[in-house]
Design an enzyme around this catalytic site. Structure first.
Site, short mmCIF file in Angstrom:
data_model
loop_
_atom_site.label_atom_id
_atom_site.label_comp_id
_atom_site.label_asym_id
_atom_site.label_seq_id
_atom_site.Cartn_x
_atom_site.Cartn_y
_atom_site.Cartn_z
N CYS A 131 28.76 84.40 62.49
CA CYS A 131 28.88 83.22 61.63
C CYS A 131 28.08 82.06 62.20
CB CYS A 131 30.36 82.85 61.50
SG CYS A 131 30.61 81.37 60.51
N CYS A 134 29.73 78.62 61.78
CA CYS A 134 30.88 78.37 62.69
C CYS A 134 30.39 78.07 64.11
CB CYS A 134 31.82 79.58 62.77
SG CYS A 134 32.17 80.39 61.23
N ASP A 135 29.40 78.83 64.58
CA ASP A 135 29.09 78.81 66.02
C ASP A 135 27.72 78.22 66.37
OD1 ASP A 135 31.50 80.10 66.43
OD2 ASP A 135 30.62 82.09 66.20
#
Ligand code: NAP
Length: 303
Positions: A131, A134-135
């Site tokens: 992701c 997200c990261d």
């Protein structure tokens, strides 16, 4: 007892809940993790009709608000089984509770495909991610790689190029599956280096990823590149295994036509977990509506 239990709170499941609630059905939605499904990993959605641009997270949150404001109940619990049948009613069991239902809609979609190479599990969360939204921020100013050739991979590369020093986009073929417009943007971006036709075959690093090895699909030659992160975007696999005994499946996808009816009466399927050709946000939402209205008809006919 709920009129309709929906399993999965992605775009298909939440769209189904909106239609079910507006039809006056009591509706319980089970979700194993975060609401939104795969779309929360998409930085920007630009192809949902009438919405110019929206982040995947905001899109999912809008759906969540709409569904809960209409009175659907969301339970954050992984479903492990569906029992019963159309004549006697269903029981949907999660790890923590169960709910009786007159009809069930399976909208569990699909989960990220893994590379299946040594160290993948150990380094997930330590340089390997599925992701980018997200990261990505953890790797600001560093060199990273994205593996895959679909819309997700190319969008991820473009997103990461905004914050990382360099982004290697690795794909197993010279042609991309992603939309041309996205590929052209990636080609024009100075920070993105496209590497094809190659696959990731090795991971280096003990506590965290430090480098990846690539194998050329044409001549088998290997090369190693130093990266702080590898974002894996090589598609999805269906997440319908818990229901294999109950509804007919094909390669893990639940068999159903555009009417979203499965082989089991009273059980419907919506979204990416259904056998179909086009897996998009629009078709997930459409499935949600079709499955919910079919489930409502079924509940009314069996009252
Ligand atoms: P996808 O379209 O299925 O693409 C997966 C990519 O991974 C393909 O390029 C495929 O290569 C490659 N791949 C598959 N298995 C592999 C393996 N074992 N090793 C190496 N490479 C492998 O998946 P996606 O990009 O996640 O997209 C899923 C769906 O969501 C698609 O319908 C996509 O259009 C849609 N989506 C839409 C948007 C948007 O519209 N904004 C954003 C993201 C996703 P090959 O090409 O060689 O098969």
């Amino acid at each position: 007892m709920a009129d309709i239990v929906i399993i999965g709170a992605g775009p298909a499941g939440m769209s189904a809940a909106i239609y079910a609630r507006r039809a006056g059905m009591s509706t319980v939605v089970y979700e194993a993790s975060m609401y939104g499904g795969q779309i929360v990993n998409t930085p920007e959605v630009e192809n949902y009709p009438a919405i110019q641009k929206i982040s995947g997270f905001d899109f999912a949150t809008n759906l969540y608000d709409q569904m809960t404001n209409l009175g659907a109940e969301l339970r954050m619990e992984p479903v492990v089984a569906i029992e019963g049948d159309a004549a006697n009613g269903f029981k949907v069991r999660s790890e923590y509770s169960s709910e009786d239902a007159k009809a069930v809609i399976i909208a569990t979609g699909a989960k990220n495909r893994q590379m299946g190479i040594d160290g993948e599990e150990r380094l997930t969360g330590h340089g390997i991610s599925y992701c980018a939204t997200c990261d990505g921020a953890f790797f600001k100013g560093q060199d990273v790689a994205v593996f895959g050739g679909g819309n997700t991979a190319v969008e991820d590369a473009l997103y990461l190029a905004n914050m990382c020093n360099k982004v290697f986009l690795i794909h197993r073929r010279n042609e991309f599956r992603a939309e041309n417009a996205l590929v052209e943007q990636a080609r024009a971006n100075d920070k993105i280096e496209i590497i094809t036709p190659k696959i990731v075959t090795g991971l280096k690093g003990e506590d965290k990823l430090t480098a990846i090895s690539l194998t050329d699909m044409a001549d088998g030659r290997e090369q190693m590149i130093d990266v702080a992160a590898l974002f894996v975007a090589i598609g999805q696999v269906p997440a319908a295994a818990p229901f294999a005994a109950l509804v007919a499946q094909e390669n893990g996808y639940i068999v159903a036509g555009e009417d979203c009816r499965t082989s089991a009466e009273g059980i419907f399927v919506a979204g990416d977990g259904r056998t179909k050709n086009v897996r998009q946000l629009t078709t997930a939402a459409a499935d949600g509506a079709v499955a919910a209205l079919a489930a409502c008809d079924f509940v009314r006919a069996n009252r």
